[in-house]
Scaffold this motif. Structure first.
Motif, PDB file in Angstrom:
ATOM      1  N   SER A 299      -6.584   5.337  -4.817  1.00 30.85           N
ATOM      2  CA  SER A 299      -6.865   4.200  -3.936  1.00 30.85           C
ATOM      3  C   SER A 299      -7.382   2.994  -4.706  1.00 30.85           C
TER       4      SER A 299
ATOM      5  N   HIS B  32       1.382   6.663   0.394  1.00 31.15           N
ATOM      6  CA  HIS B  32       0.396   5.587   0.475  1.00 31.15           C
ATOM      7  C   HIS B  32      -0.484   5.577  -0.781  1.00 31.15           C
TER       8      HIS B  32
ATOM      9  N   ARG C 142       0.805  -1.228   0.000  1.00 25.95           N
ATOM     10  CA  ARG C 142       0.000   0.000   0.000  1.00 25.95           C
ATOM     11  C   ARG C 142       0.837   1.278   0.000  1.00 25.95           C
ATOM     12  N   ILE C 143       2.068   1.152  -0.461  1.00 24.89           N
ATOM     13  CA  ILE C 143       2.908   2.353  -0.586  1.00 24.89           C
ATOM     14  C   ILE C 143       3.597   2.298  -1.939  1.00 24.89           C
TER      15      ILE C 143
ATOM     16  N   ASN D 269       6.866   0.748   6.685  1.00 29.48           N
ATOM     17  CA  ASN D 269       5.602   1.461   6.462  1.00 29.48           C
ATOM     18  C   ASN D 269       5.753   2.978   6.374  1.00 29.48           C
TER      19      ASN D 269
ATOM     20  N   PRO E 167       5.973   6.402   4.470  1.00 26.70           N
ATOM     21  CA  PRO E 167       5.420   6.783   3.156  1.00 26.70           C
ATOM     22  C   PRO E 167       6.483   6.903   2.062  1.00 26.70           C
TER      23      PRO E 167
ATOM     24  N   ASP F 255      -3.396   4.684  -1.071  1.00 29.73           N
ATOM     25  CA  ASP F 255      -4.748   5.186  -0.763  1.00 29.73           C
ATOM     26  C   ASP F 255      -4.831   6.703  -0.905  1.00 29.73           C
TER      27      ASP F 255
END
Lengths: 270, 317
Positions: free
Chosen positions: A189, A183, A177-178, A248, A250, A185
């Protein structure tokens, strides 16, 4: 029953991947750390039929690494399995080495060109169609990153594979998800990717992508249960897993830990 | 001999060969032809329509080729060359450097052959773009006989290829003597002072122009260069040795890396010491409708435009 302890093997690959990056900071560490358990499950978990002494053996299952930049974790695995000498790992990104910052198909075990994103799934769909047409029972696995799914060509292939019932095609999404600037999203997304792929006609499962035994179990189920649909495994992962400041983060894609941090981690690693 | 569309002549050869050669696979991006209907009907297991999805056309074709199929990928010329250029670069040009692959891109609609469809369907950039890709062969026939003859070469020679077909049915050039596939070019007329080197539709223009020049007392050669990447350069050099001036004619942008650039490269690299004139489409996009002949005059490659430019050029020799 696994003859190999997959958890231990994943830890070993994590350490080896850090060591490669310590030597070759041009490599994309964070992207590689999220894909470790997927690669370990495929290569040590009995999922892939493969032949290190003949990497293009007709009897192999095909494995397409579409997120090539994020697969440096595969270097120690391929060396360990005998695709090439482990000595080569000491020369990643050096002039004259065949092991670059982004893997190329001159590396035994890599099937396609991987540096540009969004290509692997379509090529894999073509391979899967060819295998079915030839009457082969071999399977095609393809690893993509979730950021890579922003490429429209991926969705052309997703529609194509479902329409042609390519149930020998298995997509694994390294869903960290990066992407490069943050991210996914917050960029564009693809929330609930499983629902989206299901709507396109794929058989989807979701798994903790760092639970190597769970990954192995689901991949085996997907490979074994032919249902007339291509399968997708959404492996929820952490980019830069296990590295403080990277995990995690960004901007982990473009961050390089300081050598001293890597040295400390390597010293402490089991 | 009745002329045919290039695609029909080429696809007929594919259809005729699919029964005995199980390695042939046809992939279309939702583009058809009457002959393709026979392929679809008779060999449904080796025909696939990817839909209006040229990127996937190339990627699926690459995957099929990696598994040993000889693939024919079929779409409109401007789309199969430009919509999916990076797929072509990565998965055909680049990958074929290390993996044997035989993928033949069939692009229909070279130059102004879709005259009434406007600039999206007209194709003036494909020679430049496809010539830029190492490992590719660029094949540009001028009639259906040549197009049909290229089929054998496409099957027997591995590697990626781009076939640049006209959408219109063009007059037959090779009713009696087949083109020299080994050489990649064919001499239609021998002269002494200037030689017109043309490809595709422009071979017909070159022959008309040469006819008028000869009638006016000039000695003019005409060559159909249908293999723009792998022609026999030594033979071409020998063929061109009598001429003082070479004139390229192409249905592509002038001065943008097409046939004119090829002649500049050959002349400098091989020290030919000849004067050159490049006749191509004046760079720019136009929305005016007109017949192909009218459009050609507007952009500088019609017979009258060419004659004027060539007369001026000849005076400088």
């Amino acid at each position: 029953m696994n003859p190999i302890n997959l958890h231990d093997k994943a830890q070993w690959v994590w350490r080896e991947t850090l060591a490669i990056h310590r030597h070759a900071p041009e490599t994309r560490l964070a992207s590689a750390l999220s894909a470790i358990e997927v690669c370990v499950a495929l290569y040590y978990g009995g999922i892939l039929r493969h032949n290190p002494s003949d990497p293009l053996d007709e009897a192999r299952d095909r494995c397409i690494i579409s997120k090539g930049h994020g697969s440096i974790c595969l270097y120690p695995i391929l060396a360990d399995l005998g695709y090439f000498s482990p000595d080569a790992l000491q020369h990643v990104c050096e002039a004259g080495s065949f092991l670059g910052g982004i893997p190329d198909p001159i590396i035994p075990g890599y099937e396609t060109v991987n540096g540009s994103l969004g290509h692997g799934l379509g090529v894999a769909a073509g391979i899967a169609l060819a295998l079915k047409t030839k009457g082969s029972d071999r399977h095609v696995f393809v690893i993509v990153g979730d950021g890579e799914l922003h490429e429209g060509a991926c969705w052309e292939a997703i529609m194509f594979a479902a329409h042609h019932h390519l149930d020998n095609l298995h997509l694994i999404v390294d869903n960290n998800r990066i992407s490069m600037l943050g991210h996914t999203d917050d960029i564009v997304s693809h929330d609930d990717l499983s629902m989206r792929l299901s709507a396109f006609g794929w058989c989807c499962d979701t798994v903790d992508g760092h639970d190597v035994e769970a990954v192995q179990t689901i991949l085996w189920q997907q490979k074994s249960h032919v249902v007339g649909q291509p399968t997708a495994l959404i492996a929820n992962t952490l980019k830069g897993r296990g590295v403080p400041g990277l995990e995690n983060a960004p901007l982990s894609h473009i961050l390089n830990p300081k050598p001293v941090v890597l040295d400390e981690l390597l010293e402490k690693a089991p | 001999m009745m002329p045919r569309a290039m695609r029909d002549a080429f696809l007929e050869k594919i259809w005729q060969s699919m029964e005995r050669d199980a390695s042939l696979f046809f992939v279309s991006a939702d583009f058809g032809s009457p002959v393709l209907d026979k392929i679809r009907a008779d060999y449904p297991d080796r025909f696939v329509n990817v839909g209006i999805a040229e990127q996937n056309l190339i990627n699926v074709s690459a995957g099929l080729a990696l598994e040993g199929y000889t693939v024919f990928a079929y779409a409109i010329a401007s789309f199969i060359t430009m919509r999916c250029y990076e797929q072509t670069r990565v998965n055909l040009a680049l990958l074929s450097e290390v993996r044997p692959m035989n993928v033949n891109l069939i692009g229909v609609g070279a130059g102004y052959s879709y005259a009434m469809s406007g600039p999206t369907h007209q194709c003036y950039e494909d020679i430049t773009l496809m010539r830029a890709l190492p490992n590719f062969q660029l094949l540009s026939p001028a009639d259906h006989i040549t197009a049909g003859q290229l089929f054998t070469q496409c099957v027997s020679q591995s590697g990626p290829k781009y076939l640049r077909f006209d959408a219109q049915t063009l007059p037959v050039l090779y009713a009696e003597e087949l083109p020299d596939g080994q050489a990649g070019f064919h001499v239609h007329r021998t002269g002494r002072r200037i030689c017109l080197i043309a490809t595709g539709y422009m071979v017909h223009t070159a022959l008309e122009v040469a006819g008028q020049l000869v009638a006016a007392g000039q000695s003019v050669g005409v060559i159909d260069l249908f293999n723009l990447t792998h022609c026999d350069l030594d033979k071409l050099e020998k063929t061109l040795s009598p001429y003082a001036g070479l004139i390229s004619l192409e249905e592509g942008f002038r001065g943008r890396g097409g046939l004119d650039a090829l002649l500049v490269e050959l002349t400098t690299q091989r020290d030919w010491g000849k004067k050159l004139l490049g006749l191509g489409v004046e760079p720019g996009y136009r929305f005016e409708l007109g017949s192909r002949t009218e459009l050609h005059e507007q952009v500088g490659i019609g017979v009258q435009s060419a004659l004027q430019r060539i007369r001026d050029f000849t005076r400088t020799l």
